[in-house]
Write a protein that holds these residues in place. Structure first.
Motif: not given
Length: 195
Positions: A18, A23, A50, A52, A57, A60
Motif C-alpha cells: 500500500t 486506499s 484512511e 496512513r 495505508v 481505510s
C-alpha cells in the motif's frame, strides 16, 4: 439515513503493497461515485477515510448508504431450490446480464463481477440488481485519449488502444489464449492492489 461502513485493514505483505498507493476505500468511493453519476444502480457512496503511517495505508473505511430490503445475489441463489427455480434463475441471470450491458454502455469494465458484489432488491422473479462492491473499474471510452483508468489499477499507464473495446477484441482474436498477451495484461492491470 442508515449507512454501511466497510473497513479494510492491511497488515504484513498487504501493508507493504500500500505504500503511496490509493486506499481500497478511496478507489471504491471513486468508482461508486462514477457509477452513480452515470445513472447506474449502486449503493450510494457517502464518504471514505484512511489511516496512513509513514505512507502505508493501515486501514481505510468506506461509508455508503444502506439499501433496504436487499440480499446479496449469492445468498439469493443459495436459497433457491435447484429443482424448480430455473425460471427465477434465468430471470436473475438476465437481470445481471442487463446490468453488465448497462455498465459497458456507460464505458465501464467492472473487474469483480461476482454474485456477492451484487444486491438483489425486490421479488426474485422481477428483481432490481444493485452494485455494492466496485474496488476496480476500468473506463472503456472508445476513441478517448488516456488516461482511461478510473481507480484500482495503481495508476499504471497502459497503451490507449488496449483499453478500448476494439483493442480488447483485437487482442483476444490475435492471441492463442484469451488470458495471455495484451488482453491478459489489461486484465492483470485491472486487479485491485493486493489481490
Amino acid at each position: 439515513d442508515a449507512v454501511v461502513r466497510k473497513t479494510y485493514r492491511n497488515s504484513g505483505l498487504r501493508l507493504l503493497q500500500t505504500l503511496w498507493r490509493t486506499s481500497r476505500a478511496a478507489r471504491e468511493f471513486a468508482n461508486l461515485t462514477a457509477a452513480e453519476r452515470r445513472g447506474l444502480p449502486c449503493t450510494p457512496p457517502r464518504s471514505y477515510s484512511e489511516v496512513r503511517r509513514f505512507g502505508f495505508v493501515r486501514s481505510s473505511t468506506l461509508v455508503t448508504g444502506f439499501v433496504r430490503a436487499t440480499t446479496s445475489l449469492k445468498a439469493a441463489l443459495a436459497k433457491l431450490p435447484r429443482s424448480d427455480s430455473s425460471t427465477t434463475r434465468r430471470a436473475l441471470a438476465t437481470a445481471l446480464g442487463r446490468l453488465l450491458a448497462r455498465l459497458h454502455e456507460q464505458g465501464l469494465l467492472w473487474c469483480t463481477p461476482m454474485p456477492r458484489n451484487v444486491l438483489v432488491e425486490g421479488p426474485l422473479a422481477a428483481a432490481r440488481l444493485v452494485l455494492c462492491d466496485l474496488p476496480a473499474v476500468v473506463a472503456l471510452l472508445l476513441g478517448a485519449p488516456a488516461p482511461l483508468v478510473l481507480a484500482g489499477c495503481g495508476g499504471v499507464s497502459v497503451p490507449e488502444d488496449v483499453l478500448t473495446l476494439e483493442g480488447i477484441a483485437q487482442a483476444a482474436e490475435t492471441s492463442a489464449d484469451a488470458t495471455s498477451g495484451r488482453f491478459g495484461f489489461v486484465m492483470e492491470m485491472a486487479l485491485p492492489d493486493g489481490q
